[in-house]
Design an enzyme around this catalytic site. Structure first.
Site, mmCIF file in Angstrom:
data_model
loop_
_atom_site.group_PDB
_atom_site.id
_atom_site.type_symbol
_atom_site.label_atom_id
_atom_site.label_comp_id
_atom_site.label_asym_id
_atom_site.label_seq_id
_atom_site.Cartn_x
_atom_site.Cartn_y
_atom_site.Cartn_z
ATOM 1 N N CYS A 1 50.546 -2.690 17.476
ATOM 2 C CA CYS A 1 52.351 -3.639 18.230
ATOM 3 C C CYS A 1 53.759 -2.272 18.057
ATOM 4 C CB CYS A 1 52.408 -4.764 16.918
ATOM 5 S SG CYS A 1 51.317 -5.856 16.644
ATOM 6 N N GLY B 1 32.698 -6.611 21.291
ATOM 7 C CA GLY B 1 31.748 -6.496 22.523
ATOM 8 C C GLY B 1 30.327 -7.406 21.417
ATOM 9 N N GLY C 1 32.618 -9.950 13.123
ATOM 10 C CA GLY C 1 32.901 -11.293 14.348
ATOM 11 C C GLY C 1 33.012 -10.817 15.339
#
Length: 245
Positions: A75, A189, A208
């Site tokens: 961010c 991916g 994950g």
């Protein structure tokens, strides 16, 4: 961000959705009670514009009783000309210290791959107290509409996810595993159980996925990947079951 926010690619998608959500207070008031109906661990992913914002959100979520906090540092830092926290080891460490100062809950720092040396960022956040690392976030990409002669995404650039980023994710997990001694949640991916298993020798403790079909849970017997593979026991392969100690 305004539409269009999604663009297809040959091996994945580009998205510039942004961090669209109701905010931490609404999440605690409206979403968390629903999740608490179920016997699951609640992981909250947070992002902010300043280290202070990260700290405030983390403190609120910890007090609300979430089980784990994943900190997205991909961010822009409004105090540093918009440079991403995750691209600067000092800024990444500052955010890590800000969240660790307000909670004893496990904190996973989510790393961006859009850096020259990801191990430098990993060392910085691990040194600042991160309990674990998540990697990788999306890769920055762009597509052009050749008929309109302009970018497809209204935001011009977006984050690439999908099978195309998997080899990059495995490489970065491998590099980070050799650089720091904290648990790693590997992502990027993953579409099949086979993808998941191939990430483990690189150094990923858990796995994950976001746009794939594999879902991770932790059980007393080991790591259970709801998809093609179940991981328990010593490293053996029988059909679609991989047992890993």
């Amino acid at each position: 961000n305004p539409a269009p926010r999604i663009a297809e690619t040959p091996m994945g998608i580009l998205n510039s959705v942004g961090l669209q959500n109701p905010g931490v207070d609404a999440f605690i008031a409206e979403e968390l009670p629903f999740l608490r109906q179920y016997d699951v661990k609640v992981i909250a992913n947070i992002s902010g514009n300043t280290p202070e914002e990260y700290g405030i959100m983390c403190e609120k979520l910890a007090q609300a009783g979430v089980d784990l906090i994943e900190v997205n540092i991909s961010c822009p830092n409004v105090h540093a000309g918009g440079k991403n926290f995750g691209c600067d080891p000092h800024a990444a460490a500052e955010v890590t210290r800000a969240v660790k100062a307000v909670t004893k809950k496990p904190v996973f720092m989510k790393l961006t791959p859009n850096v020259t040396d990801i191990t430098e960022i990993a060392r910085a956040v691990a040194g600042a107290g991160a309990d674990a690392l998540s990697l990788i976030n999306t890769l920055l990409g762009m597509r052009i509409d050749i008929e309109k002669r302009r970018p497809i995404l209204s935001n011009v650039m977006g984050g690439l996810s999908g099978p195309a980023v998997f080899p990059v994710a495995v490489r970065m997990v491998y590099q980070v595993r050799k650089a720091v001694d904290v648990p790693i949640l590997g992502m990027g991916g993953i579409r099949t159980g086979g993808n998941s298993i191939s990430g483990l020798p690189a150094g990923s403790l858990s796995l994950g996925t976001s746009d794939g079909g594999v879902y991770l849970s932790i059980s007393p017997s080991g790591i259970d990947i709801k998809g093609n593979v179940t991981i328990t026991g010593d490293l053996t392969v029988t059909g679609g079951v991989v047992n890993l100690n």
